[in-house]
Design an enzyme around this catalytic site. Structure first.
Site, PDB file in Angstrom:
ATOM      1  N   PRO A  97      44.755  29.986  42.252  1.00  0.00           N
ATOM      2  CA  PRO A  97      45.636  30.675  41.302  1.00  0.00           C
ATOM      3  C   PRO A  97      45.698  29.939  39.970  1.00  0.00           C
ATOM      4  O   PRO A  97      45.850  28.716  39.933  1.00  0.00           O
ATOM      5  CB  PRO A  97      46.993  30.662  42.011  1.00  0.00           C
ATOM      6  CG  PRO A  97      46.645  30.639  43.455  1.00  0.00           C
ATOM      7  CD  PRO A  97      45.392  29.796  43.559  1.00  0.00           C
ATOM      8  N   CYS A  98      45.555  30.697  38.884  1.00  0.00           N
ATOM      9  CA  CYS A  98      45.372  30.073  37.569  1.00  0.00           C
ATOM     10  C   CYS A  98      46.663  29.910  36.780  1.00  0.00           C
ATOM     11  O   CYS A  98      46.673  29.265  35.733  1.00  0.00           O
ATOM     12  CB  CYS A  98      44.384  30.899  36.739  1.00  0.00           C
ATOM     13  SG  CYS A  98      44.941  32.589  36.422  1.00  0.00           S
ATOM     14  N   GLN A  99      47.770  30.487  37.255  1.00  0.00           N
ATOM     15  CA  GLN A  99      48.985  30.491  36.451  1.00  0.00           C
ATOM     16  C   GLN A  99      49.458  29.106  36.010  1.00  0.00           C
ATOM     17  O   GLN A  99      49.985  28.959  34.906  1.00  0.00           O
ATOM     18  CB  GLN A  99      50.122  31.214  37.198  1.00  0.00           C
ATOM     19  CG  GLN A  99      49.948  32.719  37.287  1.00  0.00           C
ATOM     20  CD  GLN A  99      49.074  33.141  38.456  1.00  0.00           C
ATOM     21  OE1 GLN A  99      48.477  32.303  39.131  1.00  0.00           O
ATOM     22  NE2 GLN A  99      48.996  34.436  38.710  1.00  0.00           N
TER      23      GLN A  99
END
Length: 375
Positions: A97-99
């Protein structure tokens, strides 16, 4: 290579070893679909999101799926899959996940536990030493230093210690055939010699123009806001409802790229009528409430990509936001790929996915690399 299927899938000469993919943050399956189209076997997938799991297993029924957190994963959890594919090259994907690394993220780096996911992925790589590693994330992942809890420097060092040759950098998905403007960080690593990021296939530096919104979605049946297309030939062609005022707003927006600059003042949301300290009007996010342009790639899809008020996600000519299927096409998913969950969940799955066209290009690069090994 033997050739191509009619759907564009590259066929592998099975006299040689194929590549089996272990997708450790698979989401709904963007990376896996792209690698599958390139000719790889999707052997194993892992994700903790239940809706993403349901979508993935529906579209990859023969893939071994694990819904454990990677923080609790051991090699024993997928040893049977490693054994099943013991005669193939192994490619481990770590598109976490890149958040935590986006500019918009407001959480303290120390508080966001997702920052550790790449480190846990590194532990699995160290234990298994797969032939290849692929990582995709937001631009900026590689810029967060150790002292700010950035995981990339240690991950890069680990790959070097394990004798991987690596190539990484920031690429644009539209340069590889995605009908969407999306800059991403990618890393390709190999234990079989030097590897490189593939050259762009579309755009100003190639003979093939960018794919546009028109190319991607113009042939889909017209529907209205809140409608689901009833035909069986197009899955998930469903648009979100619009409030009465938002319906007025999109009707007041000119076709093909129009937005709130076309509206009478009475339709402006309150947040756009505030004035700044110097007396100027607060401009807000210029893409919100905008229509897509037909003859350009779409703006980057987000987890709210079917919401009219959350970006330039209005249909170019129809008075609604883009449908789930239109968003899926803009991410490169083929029409046989079926999404599960409610509307918001499907939008989140699509927005979080790795663009299929980008994954396809990277997959072909790994296969090209293998062919070079075999001379």
């Amino acid at each position: 290579m033997d050739g191509h299927h009619c759907d564009g899938t590259v066929m592998i000469n099975h006299d040689k070893k194929n590549i089996s993919v272990f997708d450790f943050f698979c989401g709904c399956g963007g990376t896996s679909r792209g690698f599958q189209k390139a000719g790889m076997d999707i052997a194993f997938a892992l994700d903790v999101d239940k809706d993403a799991k349901n979508t993935f297993t529906k579209n990859f029924p023969s893939t071994d799926f694990c819904d454990k957190s990677i923080k609790k994963l051991t090699v024993l959890d997928f040893q049977h899959t490693l054994d099943k594919y013991k005669d193939s090259y192994k490619l481990f994907c770590g598109c976490a996940p890149c958040q935590p690394f986006t500019k918009q993220n407001t959480e303290s780096p120390k508080q966001d536990e997702r920052k550790d996911l790449l480190t846990y992925f590194g532990t699995i790589v160290k234990e298994c030493e797969p032939d290849f590693v692929f990582v995709e994330n937001v631009p900026g992942l590689q810029k967060v230093p150790n002292h700010k809890h950035g995981p990339f420097p240690a991950f890069e060092e680990l790959l070097h210690k394990l004798n991987y040759q690596i190539a990484y950098g920031v690429v644009a998905a539209q340069d590889y055939g995605a009908p969407q403007l999306r800059r991403r960080f990618v890393l390709l690593a190999s234990r079989h010699g030097e590897i490189s990021i593939p050259e762009p296939t579309h755009g100003k530096d190639s003979d093939t123009p960018y794919k546009t919104v028109y190319d991607a979605i113009a042939d889909l049946p017209a529907i209205t806001a809140g409608e689901s297309y009833a035909g069986n030939n197009v899955l998930n062609h469903r648009a979100a409802m619009l409030s009465e005022i938002n319906l007025e707003r999109i009707k007041a927006s000119t076709h093909d790229g129009g937005g709130r600059n076309n509206w009478p003042r009475a339709l402006w949301p309150e947040c756009y009528t505030r004035t700044n300290e110097d007396g100027t009007t607060h401009s807000g996010h210029t893409d919100c409430y905008g229509r897509l342009w037909w003859k350009k790639p779409a703006t980057g899809l987000t987890t709210r990509c079917i919401s009219y008020s959350n970006g330039r996600f209005g249909h170019p000519v129809q008075d609604r936001a883009i449908s789930v299927r239109e968003a899926a096409r803009l991410q490169g998913f083929d029409d046989t790929f079926e999404f599960t969950g409610n509307l918001n969940s499907m939008a989140r799955q699509i927005g979080n996915a790795v663009p299929v066209d980008l994954a396809f290009a990277m997959g072909k690069q790994f296969i090209k690399h293998i062919e070079a090994i075999h001379g």
